[in-house]
Design an enzyme around this catalytic site. Structure first.
Site, PDB file in Angstrom:
ATOM      1  N   SER A 260      19.460  59.182  54.262  1.00 33.68           N
ATOM      2  CA  SER A 260      20.609  58.819  53.440  1.00 33.68           C
ATOM      3  C   SER A 260      21.811  59.691  53.797  1.00 33.68           C
ATOM      4  CB  SER A 260      20.228  58.921  51.959  1.00 33.68           C
ATOM      5  OG  SER A 260      21.201  58.331  51.130  1.00 33.68           O
ATOM      6  N   LYS A 264      23.337  61.286  57.541  1.00 32.49           N
ATOM      7  CA  LYS A 264      24.683  61.383  58.123  1.00 32.49           C
ATOM      8  C   LYS A 264      24.888  62.787  58.701  1.00 32.49           C
ATOM      9  CE  LYS A 264      26.336  58.722  54.084  1.00 32.49           C
ATOM     10  NZ  LYS A 264      26.103  57.346  54.445  1.00 32.49           N
ATOM     11  N   HIS A 401      15.714  51.690  49.949  1.00 31.27           N
ATOM     12  CA  HIS A 401      16.271  52.976  50.375  1.00 31.27           C
ATOM     13  C   HIS A 401      15.301  54.097  50.020  1.00 31.27           C
ATOM     14  CE1 HIS A 401      19.627  55.295  51.822  1.00 31.27           C
ATOM     15  NE2 HIS A 401      19.679  56.032  50.716  1.00 31.27           N
TER      16      HIS A 401
END
Length: 427
Positions: A260, A264, A401
């Site tokens: 998640s 990044k 997710h």
């Protein structure tokens, strides 16, 4: 139950067909074209010219410029247990004092080293969401003292144990399902983790007031300030600084992992720090592996308004300009080349835009091929729950997710492929 399975399979099949129909030739900026407009023709030009241009572009316009290694940083191993987890591992806990002062910003690093392996071992490093004590119920892990979210709307993690934004003993192991410590140790990998809030806050109201940011006031109040994502990536590099001093770790075989928003950070850490020999991005979505140019899923306006601390001030000027950017995330993935990178998606994670994540990996493949490696071994999105693995790996799995045992199974296969052969060792 059988009908439900058939419906789920039909939905998944239809969704993948829709993604395939949506796929098109995107007008993406070319990572192999220099700022002055000429195309590079040699690997040397990539490493000495184009890579530097892209790093500067993303530091100026998106992530912000980060400081270097702190000259006064110190490490203190405050815990060593050679018989942790029933004798399976050696547990170390290391306090990282960013400015060398015990009353200054501190990051605690948790390290599990497999006892059954002789000699320096490869490692997988990743930041966690809920404190080091959350990844395993081991009673020897120091409880995190940094600010903690009391709720996040995550259906997979019960954070009722967090009281007044402080963790408690009841929080031990609440996130263990996403961190298969035993599997990593059995495979011969050390696991290394630290809590994100020790490095930089993820609470907009506390923006840049805790962690490492107060040490660098000269980097704030400017348009290219380093945001929280960049700070997390910076923190991952500081963990690598320590690992290079630990004789139990093979620092030439260290992978960086993130899920998640921390995915990044893992991608940016891999792009900016070539000491990470392999990068794993799990559902990193917008500002991670997915392409903004598709105009699908989470967009720049949401990133800059809901999470205004994640990126630098300059990034705000691109709100509502997603499809017109002079850069995109395939260039960040390209900055990792030719080191291996794995990108993963989940079919129900629409905000992360699975097709956009796949297209990001596919568009980066040209740089890998330019540098003489395989890149992504497919040009079409693979079937559900089917991993494809070249120098770039990818899968899209069932579910939403999350980080699952299926994800980790693919990551370990991929890491074995690149870390457990003499050819892949960067000695």
């Amino acid at each position: 139950m059988a009908n439900m399975k058939r419906i789920s399979l039909a939905f998944s099949t239809c969704y993948l067909l829709t993604l395939a129909l949506q796929a098109q030739s995107l007008p993406l900026p070319d990572p192999l074209v220099l700022n002055k407009g000429s195309r590079i023709t040699t690997a040397k030009q990539w490493h000495t010219q184009r890579r530097a241009e892209l790093l500067e572009l993303f530091a100026n316009e998106m992530y912000g410029h980060s400081p270097g290694k702190p000259t006064q940083m110190t490490f203190e191993v405050f815990d060593t247990d050679t018989k942790a987890l029933g004798g399976k591992a050696t547990r170390k806990q290391i306090a990282v004092f960013f400015n060398g002062k015990h009353d200054g910003p501190r990051m605690d690093v948790l390290l599990y080293i497999p006892n059954q392996v002789k000699g320096p071992v490869p490692a997988i490093v990743g930041l966690n969401f809920w404190g080091n004590h959350s990844i395993n119920p081991d009673p020897g892990i120091r409880i995190a003292t940094s600010w903690m979210e009391s709720s996040r709307g995550n259906p997979y993690i019960d954070v009722s144990c967090v009281v007044n934004h402080c963790s408690t003993e009841a929080c031990r192991g609440i996130n263990a399902r996403q961190w298969p410590v035993d599997s990593l140790l059995n495979r011969g990998y050390a696991l290394v983790t630290a809590y994100r809030e020790d490095i930089a806050t993820d609470e907009p109201a506390n923006k840049f007031t805790t962690g490492v940011h107060p040490l660098y006031p000269e980097f704030q109040n400017r348009a290219d300030n380093f945001g929280t994502v960049a700070a997390w990536a910076w923190g991952l590099s500081r963990i690598m600084d320590y690992l290079q001093t630990d004789r139990a770790i093979d620092s030439k075989r260290v992978a960086v992992f993130g899920w998640s928003r921390l995915g990044k950070a893992a991608l940016w850490a891999g792009a900016t720090d070539p000491r990470f020999a392999l990068v794993i991005s799990n559902e990193s979505g917008a500002g991670g592996a997915k392409l903004f140019h598709r105009g699908v899923g989470e967009n720049i306006r949401r990133l800059c308004t809901v999470f205004p601390h994640w990126y630098c001030g300059n990034f705000k000027k691109y709100m509502d300009q997603d499809t017109l950017l002079p850069f995109d995330q395939h260039m960040v993935i390209s900055l990792i080349a030719p080191r291996p990178v794995y990108v993963a998606s989940a079919i129900q994670d629409k905000g992360s835009d699975p097709e956009g994540e796949f297209d990001g990996a596919k568009a980066a493949s040209q740089v890998y091929q330019f540098l003489g490696t395989e890149g992504l071994p497919t040009s079409t999105m693979p079937a559900l729950n089917q991993s494809v693995q070249g120098q770039i790996g990818y899968h899209i799995r069932s579910g939403g997710h999350d980080v699952t045992s299926y994800d980790w199974a693919q990551y370990l296969l991929f890491t074995d492929k690149h870390f457990k052969t003499k050819k892949s060792r960067q000695d």
